[in-house]
Design a protein around this motif. Structure first.
Motif, PDB file in Angstrom:
ATOM      1  N   LYS A 110      -5.742  -1.680  -7.548  1.00 30.53           N
ATOM      2  CA  LYS A 110      -6.876  -2.286  -6.838  1.00 30.53           C
ATOM      3  C   LYS A 110      -8.197  -1.720  -7.368  1.00 30.53           C
ATOM      4  N   ARG A 111      -8.218  -0.424  -7.599  1.00 28.38           N
ATOM      5  CA  ARG A 111      -9.442   0.216  -8.116  1.00 28.38           C
ATOM      6  C   ARG A 111      -9.765  -0.292  -9.519  1.00 28.38           C
TER       7      ARG A 111
ATOM      8  N   VAL B  21      -3.611 -11.301  -3.510  1.00 26.75           N
ATOM      9  CA  VAL B  21      -2.428 -10.712  -2.879  1.00 26.75           C
ATOM     10  C   VAL B  21      -1.887 -11.661  -1.820  1.00 26.75           C
TER      11      VAL B  21
ATOM     12  N   VAL C 267      -2.679   1.192  -5.129  1.00 21.75           N
ATOM     13  CA  VAL C 267      -4.080   1.532  -4.819  1.00 21.75           C
ATOM     14  C   VAL C 267      -4.870   1.706  -6.113  1.00 21.75           C
TER      15      VAL C 267
ATOM     16  N   LEU D  15      -8.362  -9.569  -7.365  1.00 19.29           N
ATOM     17  CA  LEU D  15      -6.948  -9.356  -7.064  1.00 19.29           C
ATOM     18  C   LEU D  15      -6.523 -10.368  -5.997  1.00 19.29           C
TER      19      LEU D  15
ATOM     20  N   ASN E  15       0.819  -1.223   0.000  1.00 22.76           N
ATOM     21  CA  ASN E  15       0.000   0.000   0.000  1.00 22.76           C
ATOM     22  C   ASN E  15       0.847   1.265   0.000  1.00 22.76           C
TER      23      ASN E  15
ATOM     24  N   LYS F  51     -11.101  -3.855  -9.440  1.00 22.79           N
ATOM     25  CA  LYS F  51     -12.470  -3.859  -8.916  1.00 22.79           C
ATOM     26  C   LYS F  51     -13.462  -3.340  -9.948  1.00 22.79           C
TER      27      LYS F  51
END
Length: 303
Positions: free
Chosen positions: A264-265, A276, A261, A274, A255, A268
């Motif tokens: 991840k967006r 991890v 980040v 995802l 992060n 989604k």
């Protein structure tokens, strides 16, 4: 029901392994005169990375699961009533695990000629997060009722299209590990200059081949470049809905890397998943602590 078996170099989180009832072929990790089996336990893995035991100034090695151990694991599954087994290993170019599995499967099938037993062995043609993408896709197909020859055909086709990228944090460490295996592709001068100039290569593993695609100054910038590149591929559309990310350390540190980040967006938004996890200890030993890996499946393309 088909049971999936992977080796511990496969960068799947423990939670997914348990939920999908995936079985492991654990590699042995030898460090500072200690040895443990890599059972992909996240707490143990993160503790070993945090201790610095795999870093410079320490001796560490990996040993693949032996043919006898694979045979023992398979026999235990058969004794428990499992009759449809699929084994996926790290690519055969990088590890003898596949050949050990060939030997074990041969002995098992000869022993059970009168039994309704199916044992299929697959070379994943990939490594680390690439294996995770392939395994997650396999489980998704199994859950949809796909099995037998059709399952093998689909996964064999996908395996040659899984792009698994790595960004090692220390080129000098990478060179030292490569030399232990007789690989002199990274020169001493190149490693020294790489460290002095903080050059981080982005390395691609694809269809049993591994090669650098670019070099970036600074690990964080290299990580951001890879994340942005992955977002572009995600937005174009992938051949599998799974994107794998692993880190040779505590995954919470991801992060703090620029671009994670946003990745991840993007995943989604596409309704992909995802995955991890901490990088396998085998990966950490060979590529060095702090290494980042990202994988996804798409048609081959030019970087």
């Amino acid at each position: 029901m088909t049971t999936l078996i992977v080796d511990s170099a496969c960068d799947l989180p423990k939670s997914l392994i348990e939920k999908a009832h995936i079985r492991l072929l654990p590699a042995t990790i030898i460090y500072d005169k200690q040895s443990i089996q890599d059972q992909r336990d996240p707490e143990t893995t993160i503790e070993i990375y945090a201790s610095g035991a795999l870093g410079k100034g320490h001796s560490s090695e990996t040993a693949p699961t032996s043919a006898r151990e694979i045979e023992r694991i398979l026999q235990a599954l058969i004794d428990a009533g499992e009759t449809d087994l699929v084994i996926q290993t790290v690519n055969r170019v990088r590890s003898p695990t596949y050949e050990n599995a060939v030997e074990a499967v041969s002995r098992i099938t000869k022993r059970h000629t009168n039994k309704a037993l199916s044992v299929r062995l697959q070379d994943s043609r990939t490594i680390f997060t690439g294996q995770a993408v392939l395994a997650a896709h396999t489980i998704a197909l199994i859950n949809k009722g796909v099995s037998g020859t059709k399952l093998r055909r689909v996964i064999d086709l996908l395996s040659s299209k899984v792009h698994a990228y790595q960004v090692p944090k220390d080129v000098y460490y990478l060179r030292a590990r490569a030399r232990k295996k007789g690989d002199n592709s990274i020169s001493w001068l190149g490693a020294v200059l790489g460290r002095m100039l903080q050059i981080s290569p982005i390395v691609l593993a694809l269809d049993d081949q591994t090669f650098p695609v670019t070099k970036i100054r600074g690990f964080n910038r290299a990580a951001e470049t890879l994340f942005k590149h992955t977002i572009e591929q995600v937005n174009k559309g992938l051949l599998s809905p799974f994107v794998g990310v692993s880190y040779a350390g505590n995954p919470k540190e991801l992060n703090t890397l620029p671009g994670f980040v946003e990745l991840k967006r993007a995943v989604k938004a596409k309704k992909y998943q995802l995955i991890v996890s901490p990088m396998s200890l085998s990966g950490g030993v060979n590529l060095g602590p702090g290494t980042l890996s990202v994988a996804f499946a798409t048609e081959p393309y030019q970087w």
